[in-house]
Design a protein around this motif. Structure first.
Motif, short mmCIF file in Angstrom:
data_model
loop_
_atom_site.label_atom_id
_atom_site.label_comp_id
_atom_site.label_asym_id
_atom_site.label_seq_id
_atom_site.Cartn_x
_atom_site.Cartn_y
_atom_site.Cartn_z
N SER A 133 19.57 131.19 57.61
CA SER A 133 19.96 131.45 56.22
C SER A 133 18.87 132.12 55.41
O SER A 133 18.75 131.88 54.20
CB SER A 133 20.37 130.12 55.55
N ASN A 134 18.07 132.97 56.05
CA ASN A 134 17.07 133.72 55.30
C ASN A 134 17.74 134.72 54.37
O ASN A 134 18.71 135.39 54.75
CB ASN A 134 16.14 134.47 56.26
N PRO A 135 17.25 134.87 53.14
CA PRO A 135 17.86 135.82 52.21
C PRO A 135 17.97 137.24 52.75
O PRO A 135 18.99 137.92 52.54
CB PRO A 135 16.92 135.75 51.00
N LEU A 136 16.96 137.72 53.48
CA LEU A 136 17.02 139.09 54.00
C LEU A 136 18.08 139.23 55.09
O LEU A 136 18.68 140.30 55.23
CB LEU A 136 15.65 139.51 54.53
N HIS A 154 21.15 128.51 46.07
CA HIS A 154 19.85 127.82 46.01
C HIS A 154 18.67 128.77 45.80
O HIS A 154 17.52 128.34 45.89
CB HIS A 154 19.59 126.97 47.26
N PHE A 155 18.98 130.08 45.56
CA PHE A 155 17.88 131.02 45.32
C PHE A 155 16.83 130.94 46.43
O PHE A 155 15.63 130.99 46.21
CB PHE A 155 17.24 130.73 43.97
N LEU A 160 11.69 130.14 50.25
CA LEU A 160 12.07 131.53 50.47
C LEU A 160 12.58 132.20 49.19
O LEU A 160 13.25 133.23 49.25
CB LEU A 160 13.13 131.61 51.57
N SER A 161 12.23 131.64 48.03
CA SER A 161 12.67 132.25 46.77
C SER A 161 12.18 133.68 46.65
O SER A 161 12.91 134.58 46.21
CB SER A 161 12.17 131.43 45.58
#
Length: 208
Positions: A133-136, A154-155, A160-161
């Motif tokens: 679930s990494n943002p990238l 969850h930003f 990992l914000s």
């Protein structure tokens, strides 16, 4: 209107104590001056979970709306999407790559995104839990579907914000929500850089 973009109801023991009914969620919203909430299920049984969400929304019309939970690794994911999409109470989708162990950027899941795009509804992703679930990883999928709002729930959590900023640079349809993230400075920097229209407020009720 004040909309809670990310909330839940139910019994989540042993993760979280107590039973938290849809009525409890609506009461909490009323007490806080929140007009309505977008709730989704947690847990492994996708069909039963979506049915529970639908029943809660129908019991509290105009106060609760649902996000259809989808697990793209399930061969029946598209059928579940179509089954739920016929109900007007569902106004988006919830995906949890970490819970279901899949990588969002893999093209074998694109048919699910394509159907979400055709329906014109946003997709809320759990974000911030390595490695799925990494943002990238979510943004890599988002850039192929520019008409769909991809929301990083969850930003990215706290760890990992900062990766959410790179994700938003990669794709203009990447948004974040405020759930479970105590880093006020980071929230402020996001608004300064991308504008408030790319940040959704959410409570993650009953958690936090």
């Amino acid at each position: 209107m004040t909309i809670d973009s990310h909330c839940h109801a139910g019994n989540f023991e042993p993760l979280f104590s107590g039973d938290h009914s849809p009525a409890d969620l609506v009461a909490a919203h009323d007490a806080a001056g929140v007009s309505a909430g977008m709730m989704s299920k947690l847990g492994k049984d996708v069909t039963a979970g979506n049915d529970t969400v639908r029943a809660a929304c129908e019991l509290h019309p105009g106060q609760l709306y649902g996000a259809i939970y989808l697990n793209p690794t399930d061969p029946g994911a598209l059928a579940e999407l179509e089954r739920c999409a016929q109900y007007d109470v569902f106004r988006g989708f919830k995906l949890h790559p970490s819970e279901d162990a899949w990588f969002p950027y893999m093209e074998e899941y694109f048919p699910v995104y394509e159907r979400c795009e055709a329906l014109g509804l946003p997709m809320l992703f759990h974000s911030g839990t390595y490695p799925h679930s990494n943002p990238l990883a979510i943004a890599a999928a988002a850039r192929h579907f520019p008409q769909v709002p991809f929301v990083l729930g969850h930003f990215g959590l706290a760890d990992l914000s900062w990766e959410c900023f790179a994700a938003a640079d990669l794709s203009a349809n990447v948004h974040v929500d405020t759930t479970s993230n105590p880093m006020v400075r980071v929230l402020g920097e996001w608004v300064d850089r991308f504008g408030a229209e790319r940040m959704l407020w959410g409570s993650d009720f009953p958690f936090y």
